[in-house]
Motif scaffolding. Structure first.
Motif, PDB file in Angstrom:
ATOM      1  N   ILE A   4       5.499  18.266  95.762  1.00  0.00           N
ATOM      2  CA  ILE A   4       6.844  18.517  96.284  1.00  0.00           C
ATOM      3  C   ILE A   4       7.536  17.206  96.639  1.00  0.00           C
ATOM      4  CG2 ILE A   4       8.090  19.471  98.260  1.00  0.00           C
ATOM      5  CD1 ILE A   4       6.283  21.858  98.195  1.00  0.00           C
ATOM      6  N   ILE A   5       6.803  16.303  97.276  1.00  0.00           N
ATOM      7  CA  ILE A   5       7.396  15.018  97.668  1.00  0.00           C
ATOM      8  C   ILE A   5       7.800  14.213  96.449  1.00  0.00           C
ATOM      9  CG2 ILE A   5       6.913  12.802  98.795  1.00  0.00           C
ATOM     10  CD1 ILE A   5       5.054  14.326 100.704  1.00  0.00           C
ATOM     11  N   LEU A   6       6.910  14.116  95.469  1.00  0.00           N
ATOM     12  CA  LEU A   6       7.210  13.328  94.265  1.00  0.00           C
ATOM     13  C   LEU A   6       8.395  13.902  93.491  1.00  0.00           C
ATOM     14  CD1 LEU A   6       3.663  12.481  92.865  1.00  0.00           C
ATOM     15  CD2 LEU A   6       5.334  10.880  93.781  1.00  0.00           C
ATOM     16  N   LEU A   7       8.434  15.207  93.343  1.00  0.00           N
ATOM     17  CA  LEU A   7       9.530  15.825  92.609  1.00  0.00           C
ATOM     18  C   LEU A   7      10.854  15.678  93.346  1.00  0.00           C
ATOM     19  CD1 LEU A   7       7.744  19.081  91.383  1.00  0.00           C
ATOM     20  CD2 LEU A   7       8.484  17.169  89.964  1.00  0.00           C
ATOM     21  N   SER A   8      10.833  15.799  94.665  1.00  0.00           N
ATOM     22  CA  SER A   8      12.061  15.663  95.449  1.00  0.00           C
ATOM     23  C   SER A   8      12.594  14.235  95.389  1.00  0.00           C
ATOM     24  CB  SER A   8      11.810  16.070  96.902  1.00  0.00           C
ATOM     25  OG  SER A   8      11.375  17.406  96.997  1.00  0.00           O
ATOM     26  N   LEU A  32       7.810  11.250  82.496  1.00  0.00           N
ATOM     27  CA  LEU A  32       6.767  10.444  83.143  1.00  0.00           C
ATOM     28  C   LEU A  32       6.463  10.980  84.539  1.00  0.00           C
ATOM     29  CD1 LEU A  32       4.904   7.982  83.194  1.00  0.00           C
ATOM     30  CD2 LEU A  32       6.847   6.617  84.020  1.00  0.00           C
ATOM     31  N   VAL A  33       7.504  11.323  85.270  1.00  0.00           N
ATOM     32  CA  VAL A  33       7.309  11.866  86.620  1.00  0.00           C
ATOM     33  C   VAL A  33       6.511  13.166  86.554  1.00  0.00           C
ATOM     34  CG1 VAL A  33       8.497  12.928  88.575  1.00  0.00           C
ATOM     35  CG2 VAL A  33       9.337  10.778  87.631  1.00  0.00           C
ATOM     36  N   ILE A 104      18.541  18.674  88.905  1.00  0.00           N
ATOM     37  CA  ILE A 104      18.577  20.068  89.341  1.00  0.00           C
ATOM     38  C   ILE A 104      17.306  20.794  88.883  1.00  0.00           C
ATOM     39  CG2 ILE A 104      19.774  22.263  89.027  1.00  0.00           C
ATOM     40  CD1 ILE A 104      22.394  20.681  88.918  1.00  0.00           C
ATOM     41  N   MET A 105      16.849  20.492  87.671  1.00  0.00           N
ATOM     42  CA  MET A 105      15.604  21.099  87.200  1.00  0.00           C
ATOM     43  C   MET A 105      14.430  20.698  88.077  1.00  0.00           C
ATOM     44  SD  MET A 105      15.914  20.882  83.031  1.00  0.00           S
ATOM     45  CE  MET A 105      14.439  21.849  82.733  1.00  0.00           C
ATOM     46  N   LEU A 106      14.380  19.436  88.489  1.00  0.00           N
ATOM     47  CA  LEU A 106      13.290  18.983  89.356  1.00  0.00           C
ATOM     48  C   LEU A 106      13.363  19.663  90.714  1.00  0.00           C
ATOM     49  CD1 LEU A 106      13.195  15.147  88.563  1.00  0.00           C
ATOM     50  CD2 LEU A 106      11.634  16.916  87.744  1.00  0.00           C
ATOM     51  N   PHE A 107      14.576  19.794  91.257  1.00  0.00           N
ATOM     52  CA  PHE A 107      14.729  20.456  92.554  1.00  0.00           C
ATOM     53  C   PHE A 107      14.360  21.938  92.461  1.00  0.00           C
ATOM     54  CE2 PHE A 107      18.171  17.117  93.463  1.00  0.00           C
ATOM     55  CZ  PHE A 107      17.252  16.278  94.062  1.00  0.00           C
TER      56      PHE A 107
END
Length: 475
Positions: A4-8, A32-33, A104-107
């Motif tokens: 969650i932290i990395l994606l945010s 990569l993320v 937005i996709m990551l969130f």
């Protein structure tokens, strides 16, 4: 929690990358993320049992990152990672909002992870809304397309009503149990009929309202009406995201809620309602798909039907371990197959500007790889042996059979037979019909997209040939 932290953080950082005005940097950066998040999640698999709901609690136990959450987070992150290469048209067209779309996709993926790792009903609600609001935006991201604008408006309006119903249900359940914590709620729900009979009607109404709210999110009938229009109007890449990640998160979160909070004797109240929803979902999804001439709308009704198959595991939740295994395996097989089907449709649409079955005519001659990948995808969604979809359905039906739901199993098999008809239509168009005039040119496919298709097809076949290899995820 690290996912969650990395994606945010990556979602915020990606917005700043947008200032570079170079879309070619964005796609590799986001992939990569996601690869890093996937690797961290796989490495972090603990040795605890899947049923350990109390592992790694955060925020006073409101989030729990146990093996269950890790497994479904892996499915969703892998799905998005393999889906992103099919958004390359946005990169090539120089879309000025590409950074925002990826962020937005990551969130939204953060919201999905919250839905499978929650231990508090408020966190479930926050996860659903984080995911849903992002989907409203992405559904209408093609501003020049009236269908996209229409789909976003329909999704937003109906989603808002569903959110209100869900929140009202949560409020009533809190009023009856005086807690938002899943474990405490489960204890209170089981004791309530004897301890405080006057609050039982409030509890039951709250449970029904939550069934309606979550049923909308997973496209379960009769709360499915938004699905065909939204799927058809939204850009194909975002439709694929909606059809896979949203459904996986919704069903996994739903199962956790029913198992912990509403299990035991209480299930006798909501089980008939859920069973009726299951039957309607399978019937409407499969029969509706038969009548479609548009491939995206067919896949929309297909998505509805697959929600029905996944609900078999919800109905059979007394066989908890069997149902969890079935949901995981089926979600993975369905997600991989759906990414292939929507990915091929996206590539064909970019070239031929159509989504009907005729747009696939002659694809086997112009693009053998696309046609073969689409064929494997359709066969897997239909549940044909030697594909992951076959063993996914087998496990779901086995879970229902173990609980004695023979009638439901027979009905699901009949609906699955109907599904073979409409899944064969794209295959017939690709291999048996000549390309129409003006559509005989090969569809452009990049090396990255070809490599992803090969990987996806390989995984689908591997799941069908050696399903035991995936049991280690649930050890």
């Amino acid at each position: 929690m690290l996912s969650i932290i990395l994606l945010s953080v990556s979602g915020l950082a990606n917005l700043f990358l947008g200032f570079l005005r170079s879309n070619r940097v964005l796609l590799p950066a986001v992939m990569l993320v996601l690869a890093v998040v996937l690797a961290i999640n796989l490495i972090g698999f603990d040795t605890g049992q899947l049923a350990d709901w109390n592992a790694s609690p955060y925020f006073a136990g409101m989030l729990t990152f146990d093996r269950y959450a890790q497994v479904f987070t892996t499915v969703m992150v892998l799905t998005v990672l393999l889906l992103l290469p099919f958004s390359q048209k946005f990169v090539q067209d120089g879309n000025p909002n590409l950074a925002e779309f990826y962020s937005i996709m990551l969130f939204s993926l953060v919201g999905a992870i919250m839905m499978v790792s929650y231990n508090n009903v408020l966190v479930l609600f926050l996860g659903i809304e984080t995911l849903s609001i992002a989907m409203y935006v992405l559904a209408g991201s093609d501003k020049s397309n009236l269908r996209s604008n229409e789909s976003a408006l329909k999704y937003f309006l109906m989603g808002s009503f569903a959110t209100g119903i869900l929140l009202f249900g949560i409020a009533l359940i809190y009023g009856a149990t005086r807690t938002f914590d899943l474990a405490q709620m489960g204890v209170a729900v089981r004791a309530l009929p004897a301890a405080d009979p006057g609050m039982t009607p409030m509890l039951y109404i709250g449970i029904l309202l939550m069934l309606i709210g979550i049923g909308f999110k997973i496209s379960a009938a009769p709360f499915h009406f938004w699905t065909p229009d939204v799927y058809e109007g939204a850009p194909t890449v975002f439709t694929a995201f909606m059809s896979t990640v949203v459904k996986t998160a919704g069903v996994a979160g739903f199962f956790k809620l029913l198992t912990i909070a509403f299990g035991g004797d209480t299930s006798g109240f909501w089980l008939p309602t859920l069973t009726a929803m299951l039957v309607l979902t399978l019937l409407i999804g499969n029969v509706g798909a038969v009548a479609q001439t548009n491939a995206k709308r067919m896949l929309a009704y297909s998505s509805i039907s697959h929600a029905g198959y996944l609900m078999l595991a919800l109905v059979a939740l007394n066989s908890e371990t069997l149902s969890k295994t079935a949901i995981f395996f089926y979600s993975l097989a369905y997600s991989l197959s759906t990414v292939v089907s929507f990915g091929v449709l996206a590539l064909v649409h970019d070239q031929r500007q159509r989504d009907d079955y005729d747009s696939l005519n002659g694809l086997a001659k112009t693009n053998p790889l696309l046609a073969f990948a689409m064929t494997v995808s359709m066969l897997s969604l239909a549940g044909i042996p030697l594909t992951g979809g076959f063993f996914g359905k087998f496990q779901l039906l086995s879970a229902a059979t173990a609980e004695g739901y023979i009638g439901l199993v027979v009905f699901a098999l009949v609906m699955s037979a109907i599904g073979i008809y409409y899944y064969l239509r794209p295959i017939i168009a690709m291999y048996m019909k000549p390309a129409e005039e003006g559509t005989a040119a090969p569809v452009p496919v990049t090396m990255l997209q070809s490599a992803v298709l090969v990987v996806l097809v390989g995984l689908i076949v591997l799941m069908g040939v050696a399903p035991g290899l995936f049991d280690g995820f649930l050890a």
